[in-house]
Design an enzyme around this catalytic site. Structure first.
Site, mmCIF file in Angstrom:
data_model
loop_
_atom_site.group_PDB
_atom_site.id
_atom_site.type_symbol
_atom_site.label_atom_id
_atom_site.label_comp_id
_atom_site.label_asym_id
_atom_site.label_seq_id
_atom_site.Cartn_x
_atom_site.Cartn_y
_atom_site.Cartn_z
ATOM 1 N N SER A 1 0.853 -1.192 0.000
ATOM 2 C CA SER A 1 0.000 0.000 0.000
ATOM 3 C C SER A 1 0.884 1.235 0.000
ATOM 4 O O SER A 1 0.798 2.075 0.883
ATOM 5 C CB SER A 1 -0.928 0.004 1.214
ATOM 6 O OG SER A 1 -0.158 0.001 2.399
ATOM 7 N N CYS B 1 -4.679 1.568 -9.657
ATOM 8 C CA CYS B 1 -3.991 1.540 -8.365
ATOM 9 C C CYS B 1 -5.031 1.472 -7.243
ATOM 10 O O CYS B 1 -5.884 2.348 -7.140
ATOM 11 C CB CYS B 1 -3.113 2.771 -8.166
ATOM 12 S SG CYS B 1 -2.378 2.810 -6.510
ATOM 13 N N ASN C 1 -3.279 -5.457 -12.713
ATOM 14 C CA ASN C 1 -2.761 -4.760 -11.539
ATOM 15 C C ASN C 1 -3.065 -5.648 -10.326
ATOM 16 O O ASN C 1 -3.553 -6.765 -10.485
ATOM 17 C CB ASN C 1 -3.418 -3.375 -11.421
ATOM 18 C CG ASN C 1 -2.538 -2.394 -10.629
ATOM 19 O OD1 ASN C 1 -1.914 -2.772 -9.636
ATOM 20 N ND2 ASN C 1 -2.496 -1.151 -11.059
ATOM 21 N N GLY D 1 2.534 -12.174 -10.974
ATOM 22 C CA GLY D 1 3.233 -13.292 -10.348
ATOM 23 C C GLY D 1 4.216 -14.036 -11.221
ATOM 24 O O GLY D 1 4.520 -15.208 -10.968
#
Lengths: 260, 306
Positions: free
Chosen positions: B71, B130, B192, B244
């Site tokens: 974050s 985001c 994202n 990933g």
């Protein structure tokens, strides 16, 4: 750079703490007190993130350096399972390290818990000067041997939260009572944030100077991901700096600008 | 056999299909000490805003099974500082530069796109995904109408190729991808991070100061591969796949599912040479399979039962 380094030895320092000696010539010769390495604690990708661990000692001629850590979570638990001969992926040395001036004649180090480790390296490298060491722990079981401090002929002050060794209470109380925090050329602080803030406040009131090594959860460890951010008040205003690259050592009054 | 790992996206030729993902690689300086940046296809730089941004309070990171939450909240020096301080340095390398932009408002996106139109960059990645900021950004990316609005506005403001970065936090990602295409995007990038939370049971509070964060890392890879596959069926523009990726095999899954290029993000923290190793591994795969170029792999997936 990250390196394939060999674990030379593993030693159980006290209850949950371990000392690991690692053979890696480049890091051993470059490491400065206050710097850290970012360690991959599992070879089979059980954990994604590396763990930043401060360098406790380095022997350039022997090509080894030491890290010490307390088992707190999965990463350090896995790390404690490494054995002599195992290979370890380490990035380092990282971070800025403590600033030390050859002109210093008298310094103090104030450490809490595992915060003692990087200060041990500083004590070892600071040569033949007067050093007061203030170490605070939870209890006597957690008091760990620190060769740099023990062999350095320092004045050692100890406290534990439960009074099982040394003064009962916080080490900052001992720091305040036994000396004038302003009489040192520099005070080096590393430990829990409340302790660090309190110690920095004492130094400020006494008119001294201090450096604080900050702790923060990290991502990349090299300043790219901006996860380990720290607010620093400088003469240029309030800035956000990375603990991993701009730090972990900061001017104590820049990270704790309005202490008490 | 000589193989060509180069790919073209919206007329921009990348030497290989591996791009460092935004937010994980800064502006390239730090990882430049670990890898030869010339060996990357490109970099999507840290998400930029019109004004400098301090980001969220810490802790900003929490490790999770096969992943992590972040974050950070778009801490960045602002678009002007990027143009002044970062582009000249980064241009010394051959990798292509993607400027990732995040706005509080449509006007922010327009102003940044206009400013970057004059700058020496190769592409603009429009960040409407985001999850760590209060205003703008993901609120546009959550609906097809919002994606279309921002994409259209940026499209009008610049002649640079426009890539729209999509959020997985929607019920149907192919509809937001189609909205980006309809708005004039040259490509889409996905995914994202997935919004998540970790709770400290001792304090009974979220571990992240921001309460929630974006999940990345291998944990999200199967979701990301599935979404790339869905988007590939829905749009005609190129797809940049991510989520990933740790190895060439992971990257190839995205390419076979429909991606023309891939981004490597979180895994750089584990292995600072990850981008290079993925690129090298893709080249090996092409050689071993007798393929001269990568284009034929994109979207070659054959589903079972068809």
């Amino acid at each position: 750079m990250n390196e394939n380094a060999r674990v030379v030895s593993m030693e159980n320092l006290c209850k949950n703490s371990f000392l690991m000696r690692i053979e890696e010539k480049r890091i051993a010769s470059l490491a400065r007190p206050g710097q850290f390495v970012n360690v991959l604690c599992s070879r089979d990708n059980k954990l994604l993130l590396r763990r930043p661990i401060s360098i406790m000692d380095a022997d350039a001629s022997g090509g080894t350096f030491d890290i010490a850590f307390e088992v707190r979570g999965e990463g350090t638990r896995l790390l404690s399972g490494f054995r002599p001969g195992d290979m370890l992926d380490v990035m380092g040395p990282l971070g800025n390290g403590f600033e030390f001036n050859e002109s210093y004649r008298r310094i103090a180090v104030v450490g809490g818990g595992i915060g003692i480790y990087p200060l041990n390296f500083l004590v070892k490298r600071s040569g033949d000067i007067e050093i007061d060491v203030f170490m605070g722990y939870r209890c006597s079981d957690a008091v760990m041997p620190c060769r740099g401090i023990e062999e350095g002929g320092c004045n050692v002050y100890l406290s534990t939260d439960d009074g099982s060794a040394g003064h009962r209470g916080f080490i900052t109380e001992v720091f305040e009572k036994n000396n004038a925090p302003g009489k040192y050329d520099m005070v080096y602080i590393c430990g829990p944030v409340q302790m660090a803030e309190r110690a920095a406040g004492l130094v400020r009131r006494a008119g001294g100077r201090c450096q604080v090594s900050m702790e923060e959860r990290m991502g990349c460890g090299i300043g790219a991901c901006l996860v380990c951010s720290c607010e620093v008040k400088t003469k240029d205003g309030t800035l956000r700096k990375t603990v991993c690259k701009d730090g972990p050592v900061f001017d104590g009054f820049e990270v704790f600008p309005e202490v008490e | 056999m000589h193989v060509n790992t180069g790919v073209s996206i919206a007329g921009v030729r990348l030497a290989n299909p591996v791009i460092a993902a935004s937010g994980t690689y800064g502006f390239g300086r730090e990882y430049g000490e670990y890898v030869d940046l010339n060996k990357l296809g490109g970099i999507s730089v840290k998400g930029l805003t019109l004004e400098p941004r301090a980001g969220n309070r810490t802790p900003r990171i929490a490790e999770t099974p096969a992943g992590m939450l972040n974050s950070v909240g778009l801490q960045n020096p602002g678009v002007e500082a990027f143009i002044r301080d970062e582009i000249p340095w980064l241009r010394k390398y051959s990798l292509k530069i993607m400027a990732n932009i995040a706005g509080n408002s449509v006007a922010d996106y327009i102003q940044m796109a206009e400013r970057l139109d004059e700058a020496d960059i190769d592409m603009i990645e429009v960040n409407v995904s985001c999850p760590n900021v209060r205003q703008g950004c993901i609120s546009f990316g959550s609906t097809p109408a919002g994606v279309a609005e921002v994409t259209l506005a940026v499209r009008k403001a610049t002649k640079k190729p426009v890539v729209v970065k999509l959020t997985p936090n929607v019920s149907d990602i192919s509809s937001t991808a189609m909205a980006a295409e309809a708005g004039g995007a040259d490509a889409v990038s996905l995914i994202n991070t997935i919004t998540g939370m970790v709770i400290d049971v001792n304090t009974r509070r979220p571990l992240l100061y921001n309460n929630t964060g974006g999940l990345s890392g291998p944990a999200i890879r199967p979701v990301a591969v599935r979404m790339v596959h869905e988007v590939y069926k829905a749009v005609g523009i190129p797809i940049i796949g991510m989520g990933g990726i740790t190895s060439a095999e992971d990257a190839l899954q995205f390419i076979i599912a429909g991606a023309s290029a891939v981004m490597v993000g979180t895994w750089n923290f584990n292995n600072p040479r990850a981008c290079i190793e993925v690129a090298d591994g893709i080249e090996c795969y092409l050689k071993e399979n007798g393929m001269q170029c990568i284009g034929r792999l994109t979207g070659c997936l054959e589903l079972n039962g068809e």
